[in-house]
Design a protein around this motif. Structure first.
Motif, short mmCIF file in Angstrom:
data_model
loop_
_atom_site.label_atom_id
_atom_site.label_comp_id
_atom_site.label_asym_id
_atom_site.label_seq_id
_atom_site.Cartn_x
_atom_site.Cartn_y
_atom_site.Cartn_z
N GLY A 100 -57.17 -24.34 11.30
CA GLY A 100 -55.96 -24.11 12.06
C GLY A 100 -54.69 -24.42 11.29
N GLY A 101 -53.73 -23.53 11.41
CA GLY A 101 -52.41 -23.74 10.83
C GLY A 101 -51.38 -23.58 11.92
N SER A 102 -50.19 -24.11 11.71
CA SER A 102 -49.13 -24.00 12.71
C SER A 102 -48.42 -22.66 12.65
CB SER A 102 -48.11 -25.13 12.54
OG SER A 102 -47.55 -25.08 11.25
N ASP A 103 -48.58 -21.95 11.53
CA ASP A 103 -47.97 -20.63 11.36
C ASP A 103 -48.68 -19.94 10.21
OD1 ASP A 103 -46.33 -18.48 11.78
OD2 ASP A 103 -44.46 -19.55 11.39
N TYR A 104 -48.36 -18.68 10.00
CA TYR A 104 -49.00 -17.90 8.95
C TYR A 104 -48.64 -18.42 7.57
CZ TYR A 104 -49.86 -14.20 5.62
OH TYR A 104 -50.28 -13.51 4.52
N SER A 105 -49.63 -18.50 6.69
CA SER A 105 -49.42 -18.84 5.29
C SER A 105 -50.50 -18.15 4.47
CB SER A 105 -49.51 -20.36 5.08
OG SER A 105 -49.55 -20.65 3.70
N GLU A 106 -50.11 -17.53 3.36
CA GLU A 106 -51.09 -16.88 2.48
C GLU A 106 -52.06 -17.89 1.88
OE1 GLU A 106 -49.20 -14.49 -0.45
OE2 GLU A 106 -48.33 -13.11 1.01
N GLU A 107 -51.66 -19.16 1.84
CA GLU A 107 -52.50 -20.19 1.25
C GLU A 107 -53.66 -20.61 2.15
OE1 GLU A 107 -49.91 -23.40 0.25
OE2 GLU A 107 -48.76 -22.20 -1.17
N GLN A 108 -53.58 -20.30 3.43
CA GLN A 108 -54.61 -20.71 4.38
C GLN A 108 -55.75 -19.69 4.36
OE1 GLN A 108 -51.70 -23.11 7.43
NE2 GLN A 108 -52.20 -21.03 7.96
#
Length: 198
Positions: free
Chosen positions: A97-105
């Motif tokens: 889970g992430g709080s928002d979009y990130s290419e690193e996730q």
């Protein structure tokens, strides 16, 4: 080399302030982990781990990620792993889970088996929150090549997978069999207010 761990209270945490940290784990075996929170086997926070040939069996988390939890731009590259019989309130096998979009996730899985994992409402809330028997992912990119999802269950959405606003899901030659859920026995996909199940 291999490392075998069998403990009712073990959780392995990799944390870093730099994105270049890389932990390599070959042949790891996590069994019957039961922390008072997230990640029955491994919890990653802003870290990168590569696992080859590991197994996560019968781990339990009170909150999320029966076997593995990824937070805060953590990335996982796993191949030839067996993730079986784990349970949590969401993400019985894996929670990312992430709080928002990130290419690193990113979660990359190659020839991994998710079998008999379960997402249930262990905290007995007034509404069902058991999503993603095999995998729960939010704002993560998933790349899955080969492998199988067999006999995973959830009490609410996504027997094999629940994907919440995930930018990409690339799956090739995966097998989905006998996964069960109230909505979306195989996959429940939610994207910006729209919901789809299969």
């Amino acid at each position: 080399p291999s490392l075998a761990l069998n403990s009712a209270s073990f959780v392995c945490v990799f944390c870093a302030n730099i994105t270049s940290l890389s932990n390599h784990a070959n042949g790891l075996h996590f069994e019957t982990g039961d922390p008072a929170g997230d990640g029955g086997g491994i919890k990653l926070d802003n870290s990168t781990i590569t696992i080859t040939g590991g197994s996560f069996v019968n781990n339990t988390a009170i909150d999320d990620g029966g076997a593995i939890v990824l937070w805060n731009n953590a990335t996982l590259d796993a191949s030839e792993c067996n993730i079986a019989g784990n349970s949590a309130q969401s993400g019985g096998g894996l929670w990312a889970g992430g709080s928002d979009y990130s290419e690193e996730q990113v979660v990359s899985l190659t020839n991994c088996t998710f079998q008999g994992n379960h997402a249930n409402d262990l905290n007995e809330h007034d509404f069902p929150i058991g999503d993603g028997g095999g995998i729960y992912a939010g704002y993560y990119n998933l790349n899955i090549i080969g492998g199988s999802f067999v006999g995973n269950t959830s009490v609410d959405q996504g027997g094999a997978m629940k994907l919440w606003n995930c930018p990409t899901l690339e799956a090739q030659t995966c097998t989905f069999s006998n996964n069960e859920s109230t909505t979306g026995g195989a996959i429940h996909l939610y994207t910006h207010g729209e919901s789809e199940s299969s």
